[in-house]
Write a protein that holds these residues in place. Structure first.
Motif: not given
Length: 461
Positions: A28-29, A32-33, A69, A86, A273, A317-318, A321, A336
């Motif tokens: 998912q991460h 998104a990236s 990351t 990320v 975060n 954006q992460n 998530v 990731i």
């Protein structure tokens, strides 16, 4: 795995999810990236005419993002935030990187000379962020939300021209502005908007990548895609400074200013975060994470320059998530990282992406660049805009965007002045910083600022 925002985390920071759940959460991460990581390279490669080098550059972008990351999640020797941060290629540097490339190109340089210039100035610029990471809490008195909002807005507005040019077919395209190009780019743009309004969280999360894939397929059936010239090797080996090393002071100044701004921007991302990961938002633990995270941002950008890709930053954006899945375990960052490195080691991926038609890319980047400008406006909206701040905004936007709209305004100035102040980001950003320092605040505003909680500035970022 999805749950309400108010519930506790399914997997907190130091939990170790099972491998299957970890892979799913990591995907998912990556989803998104992924587009954000590769798109700056596609744009820079297209605008500067880097041609055959682009697949390798995309591979290195993915590899360095994976390594960065991992560093953020693992936090070796205090380097990193110790969270799922990320790392990916930063859009904020796009205009300045292109300006550096054009300086090398104006000297008659080919792809190798262009990349040597870009990576040279980006490498030295990274040390600005590395040093600033240790004083990041003090910088917020100079680089205020007002300055940050102005610079980010200028970045977005100045990049919109690139997105619209691609949507119409790309620089010097024979069919520039044709109905087919506008329909293809406009279709991708419309699809992304529709998907982004979906009630399904995963569809919203994947709207850009879905739009690009469907646009790519549509372009193939329109005869705009050909795979005849793909000759990428099976495996890509990272080579330090493959293209050499060069430096130009005029190209360095705009890059240096963006490193200053992104240090502050990363503070906001790392604070968000910490919030979604249920970590402290003040105190020694928080300060340690912020310093380590911004330090890693600078280190990862230096690493990016060494291994032939563009400056990295923490992707915001992460954070969405993490909030969506309830999985904040930093060990997901290892998965990731592994996925990104594996994707990067096979340059055929970059070769296929390089053949993405410009209108498809432009339809997506137009939204992304507009989002950057909107993010800057959102930051500005958190400020109480008195006469002083309105004057700073007006002057910064006027000068910053003015040199972009009238590029020959500096044609009689020395070359160094043209290179430095010909950038909208540099001229507008420096004006914003100088006026913030030189124009005194009213007594009422100063008292209100002193009375405000210390975390307000961080929250605004």
């Amino acid at each position: 795995m999805a749950q309400s925002q108010d519930s506790e985390l399914l997997y907190p920071l130091d939990a170790r999810p099972a491998p299957l759940e970890s892979v799913f959460a990591a995907l998912q991460h990556v989803l998104a990236s992924f587009v954000g990581i590769i798109t700056p390279t596609l744009i820079i490669g297209g605008v500067l005419g880097l041609g055959a080098e682009v697949p390798y550059l995309i591979s290195m972008a993915l590899v360095v993002s994976g390594v960065g990351t991992f560093i953020q999640a693992r936090r070796p020797f205090g380097l990193g935030a110790g969270m799922i941060c990320v790392q990916g290629t930063s859009f904020a540097f796009l205009s300045s990187v292109l300006a550096a490339g054009f300086i090398a190109k104006a000297k008659g340089g080919g792809p190798e000379e262009i990349l040597a210039m870009i990576y040279g100035v980006c490498f030295f610029g990274a040390f600005i962020e590395i040093v600033l990471s240790q004083f990041i809490h003090k910088l917020q008195r100079v680089i205020t939300p007002l300055v940050t909002g102005i610079v980010i807005t200028i970045i977005g507005i100045s990049l919109i021209k690139v997105g619209m040019t691609d949507l119409a077919g790309g620089f010097n395209a024979e069919d520039f502005g044709s109905g087919a190009n506008l329909a293809l780019g406009g279709g991708v743009l419309a699809l992304i908007i529709i998907l982004n309004r979906s009630s399904n969280s995963w569809i919203r999360l994947s709207s850009i990548i879905i739009g690009l894939v469907i646009g790519y397929i549509a372009a193939f059936f329109m005869g705009k895609v050909s795979f005849d010239n793909i000759n990428a090797p099976l495996f890509s080996i990272p080579v330090p400074f493959k293209y050499g090393f060069d430096f130009d002071f005029g190209a360095f100044i705009p890059i240096a200013l963006i490193y200053l701004i992104t240090a502050i921007e990363s503070t906001g991302d790392l604070t968000a975060n910490s919030m979604v990961s249920k970590q402290p938002l003040k105190g020694p633990v928080y300060i340690s994470r912020i310093r380590g995270g911004v330090l890693a941002d600078g280190f990862n950008s230096a690493l990016a320059a060494v291994f032939n890709t563009f400056p990295n930053t923490t992707f915001s954006q992460n954070n969405g998530v993490i909030q969506l899945t309830g999985v904040a375990s930093r060990y997901i960052g290892y998965y990731i990282a592994a996925i990104l490195v594996i994707l990067g080691l096979f340059p055929v991926i970059g070769a296929v992406l390089q053949h993405m038609p410009k209108p498809v890319l432009g339809g997506a980047t137009l939204v992304m660049f507009g989002t950057v400008a909107a993010a800057g406006i959102k930051i500005l909206s958190t400020e109480q805009l008195d006469r002083r701040k309105m004057l700073i905004m007006a002057t910064s936007f006027g000068i910053g965007l003015g040199v972009t709209m009238v590029p020959n305004v500096l044609e009689h100035m020395p070359k160094l002045v043209q290179n430095v102040f010909g950038s909208a980001i540099t001229s507008g950003g420096l004006v914003a910083i100088l006026l913030t320092l030189l124009i005194p605040e009213s007594k009422t505003n100063s008292e209100a600022k002193d009375a405000a909680p210390e975390g307000d500035a961080k929250e605004a970022l």
